[in-house]
Design a protein around this motif. Structure first.
Motif, PDB file in Angstrom:
ATOM      1  N   LEU A 120      -8.582  -0.488   7.782  1.00 23.37           N
ATOM      2  CA  LEU A 120      -8.238   0.552   6.627  1.00 23.37           C
ATOM      3  C   LEU A 120      -8.503   2.002   7.309  1.00 23.37           C
ATOM      4  O   LEU A 120      -9.707   2.300   7.868  1.00 23.37           O
ATOM      5  N   THR A 162      -3.796  -1.403  -5.946  1.00 23.44           N
ATOM      6  CA  THR A 162      -2.671  -2.023  -5.825  1.00 23.44           C
ATOM      7  C   THR A 162      -3.111  -3.295  -4.573  1.00 23.44           C
ATOM      8  O   THR A 162      -2.185  -4.174  -4.945  1.00 23.44           O
ATOM      9  N   CYS A 163      -3.615  -2.894  -3.668  1.00 21.90           N
ATOM     10  CA  CYS A 163      -3.575  -4.001  -2.523  1.00 21.90           C
ATOM     11  C   CYS A 163      -4.491  -5.231  -3.018  1.00 21.90           C
ATOM     12  O   CYS A 163      -4.440  -6.239  -2.412  1.00 21.90           O
ATOM     13  N   ALA A 205      -2.188   3.272   4.184  1.00 19.49           N
ATOM     14  CA  ALA A 205      -3.780   3.197   4.518  1.00 19.49           C
ATOM     15  C   ALA A 205      -4.283   1.807   5.384  1.00 19.49           C
ATOM     16  O   ALA A 205      -5.143   1.866   6.264  1.00 19.49           O
ATOM     17  N   LEU A 206      -3.503   0.601   5.039  1.00 20.83           N
ATOM     18  CA  LEU A 206      -3.952  -0.413   5.924  1.00 20.83           C
ATOM     19  C   LEU A 206      -3.238  -0.378   7.321  1.00 20.83           C
ATOM     20  O   LEU A 206      -1.863  -1.102   7.189  1.00 20.83           O
ATOM     21  N   CYS A 209       0.935  -1.237  -0.032  1.00 24.50           N
ATOM     22  CA  CYS A 209      -0.081  -0.051  -0.053  1.00 24.50           C
ATOM     23  C   CYS A 209       0.832   1.215  -0.168  1.00 24.50           C
ATOM     24  O   CYS A 209       1.876   1.502   0.932  1.00 24.50           O
ATOM     25  N   PRO A 210       0.499   2.295  -0.889  1.00 23.39           N
ATOM     26  CA  PRO A 210       1.553   3.324  -1.112  1.00 23.39           C
ATOM     27  C   PRO A 210       1.435   4.256  -0.236  1.00 23.39           C
ATOM     28  O   PRO A 210       2.599   4.978   0.092  1.00 23.39           O
TER      29      PRO A 210
HETATM   30 FE1  SF4 Z   1      -3.694   1.040  -0.107  1.00 19.67          FE
HETATM   31 FE2  SF4 Z   1      -5.609  -0.427  -1.064  1.00 19.67          FE
HETATM   32 FE3  SF4 Z   1      -6.161   2.028  -0.335  1.00 19.67          FE
HETATM   33 FE4  SF4 Z   1      -4.651   1.597  -2.436  1.00 19.67          FE
HETATM   34  S1  SF4 Z   1      -6.530   0.918  -2.273  1.00 19.67           S
HETATM   35  S2  SF4 Z   1      -4.428   3.114  -1.015  1.00 19.67           S
HETATM   36  S3  SF4 Z   1      -3.398   0.024  -1.700  1.00 19.67           S
HETATM   37  S4  SF4 Z   1      -5.290   0.270   0.938  1.00 19.67           S
END
Ligand code: SF4
Ligand code: SF4
Length: 382
Positions: free
Chosen positions: A209, A242-243, A202-203, A198-199
């Motif tokens: 989340l 991404t995740c 956020a997790l 996760c960039p």
């Molecule tokens: Fe992180 Fe997933 Fe949110 Fe993208 S969608 S910012 S990878 S938690």
């Protein structure tokens, strides 16, 4: 017809109408979820897009007083695009997340659940029901988890053994006491790939989340994007995958079962520069049928500006200058100034300097100053 026979006929009918997975859950209070939501609220981790009170979100009988069961459905969507257009130096492209490819899934799922409800009504005339897809009070994910559709991954997605997490979820609350299905076993084990990838961090921990840091949420906001996220959003104009993409359960998963959910490559990966000057009419014609347009064109244009800055797209300078000077929306003018600074040509810096003489909005001026500060950075980089 007895309830078990009815359940089987609903399952059979769901297959006929292209529902990829169906499960049945009780309509009991979601006690654990309620506690989790309270905690999320107190930590400030919610997106603000949630609908309803805490009680409405966790007590199905607040939404349907006679609630006895919830039917959960899943529809698989594609994860790969055939003939994806290439982003070139002259024409950089953004990307919509996979959940926004094809026709708005809210419409697709609503149609299927309505058919299911009509079928049930034929068999049980005193049926009471309420359907929900994403924007309802109930958590689609909590219902799907209870109904055995999939387990809840550390990335907070529902992961099905058959289709990975690339599924849309919806549900029908009913007054029929269907026998509930059993939840399936959790399947993350020791894996932490989604959290590591996760960039924005956020997790915050497995299954938790912070929506305020999640790019999927941030791309939908309408104000200036906080600085710390601008470099992280890259060329995402809507959402973030991404995740899900790094999840081992999604390896080799790519289902093309519903023609209406197929991506239209030029829309799912749009050219960025034309997005800056798109009229309301053309925007509606081009993007109006996809879920990613629900917040209107402003957030997408702001994100397109950030993406052009991310690419340091020198070919965009001539188009960014009039946007910075003439767009009526401060968020767009200011983000254009930031983007020009990020691209960092002499012409871009001169234009920002010049525009500062006419600009009156404080926030835009602040962004222009930020844009100019990149000059020092560019000089250092040589
Ligand atoms: Fe992180 Fe997933 Fe949110 Fe993208 S969608 S910012 S990878 S938690
Ligand atoms: Fe679970 Fe790993 Fe998938 Fe994250 S990436 S949801 S930890 S299996």
């Amino acid at each position: 017809m007895n309830v078990d026979t009815l359940k089987q006929s609903v399952i059979d009918y769901s297959k006929e109408i292209g529902i990829d997975k169906i499960g049945f859950a009780s309509a009991d209070v979601f006690g654990e979820l309620k506690e989790r939501l309270k905690q999320q609220q107190s930590l400030g981790y919610q997106s603000g897009f949630e609908k309803g009170t805490l009680e409405e979100r966790t007590e199905p009988n607040r939404l349907l007083p006679e609630a006895k069961s919830i039917i959960s459905i899943a529809i698989a969507y594609p994860s790969r695009m055939k003939d994806a257009p290439k982003s070139t130096k002259e024409s950089r492209r953004g990307i919509f997340c996979r959940a926004s490819w094809g026709t708005d899934y809210h419409d697709v799922l609503r149609k299927k659940i309505s058919k299911l409800a009509a079928f049930l009504k034929q068999q049980t005339p005193d049926l009471q029901s309420k359907l929900m897809v994403d924007t309802g009070e109930l958590s689609d994910r909590a219902v799907a988890e209870r109904a055995g559709i999939g387990f809840s991954g550390k990335n907070t997605s529902i992961i099905t053994p058959e289709f990975g997490s690339f599924v849309y979820l919806g549900e029908l609350i009913t007054n029929i006491p269907f026998k509930p299905d059993s939840p399936i076993e959790e399947g993350c084990g020791e894996c932490t790939k989604c959290m590591d990838a996760c960039p924005t961090g956020a997790l915050v921990q497995g299954g938790q989340l912070n929506a305020q840091r999640c790019i999927a949420f941030l791309t939908q906001t309408k104000d200036f994007l906080p600085d710390e996220f601008r470099d992280k959003i890259g060329n995402r104009v809507y959402g973030c995958d991404t995740c899900q993409m790094v999840c081992p359960w999604n390896k080799q998963v790519d289902f093309h079962l519903h023609p209406e959910l197929e991506p239209e490559p030029e829309i799912a990966k749009p050219k960025l520069k034309p997005m800056l000057r798109i009229s309301n009419r053309v925007f509606k014609e081009t993007f109006g049928h996809i879920s990613g347009s629900w917040r209107g064109k402003k957030p997408l244009q702001r994100n397109a500006l950030i993406a052009l800055g991310h690419f340091k797209d020198k070919t965009a300078v001539d188009e960014l200058i009039p946007v910075m000077r003439q767009d009526p929306r401060p968020v767009i003018r200011g983000t254009a100034a930031w983007s020009l600074g990020k691209i960092g040509t002499e012409k871009a810096f001169d234009a920002i300097q010049e525009a500062m003489n006419e600009e009156e909005n404080e926030q835009v001026l602040f962004e222009m100053e930020k844009g100019l500060q990149f000059k020092k950075l560019h000089e250092k980089e040589g």
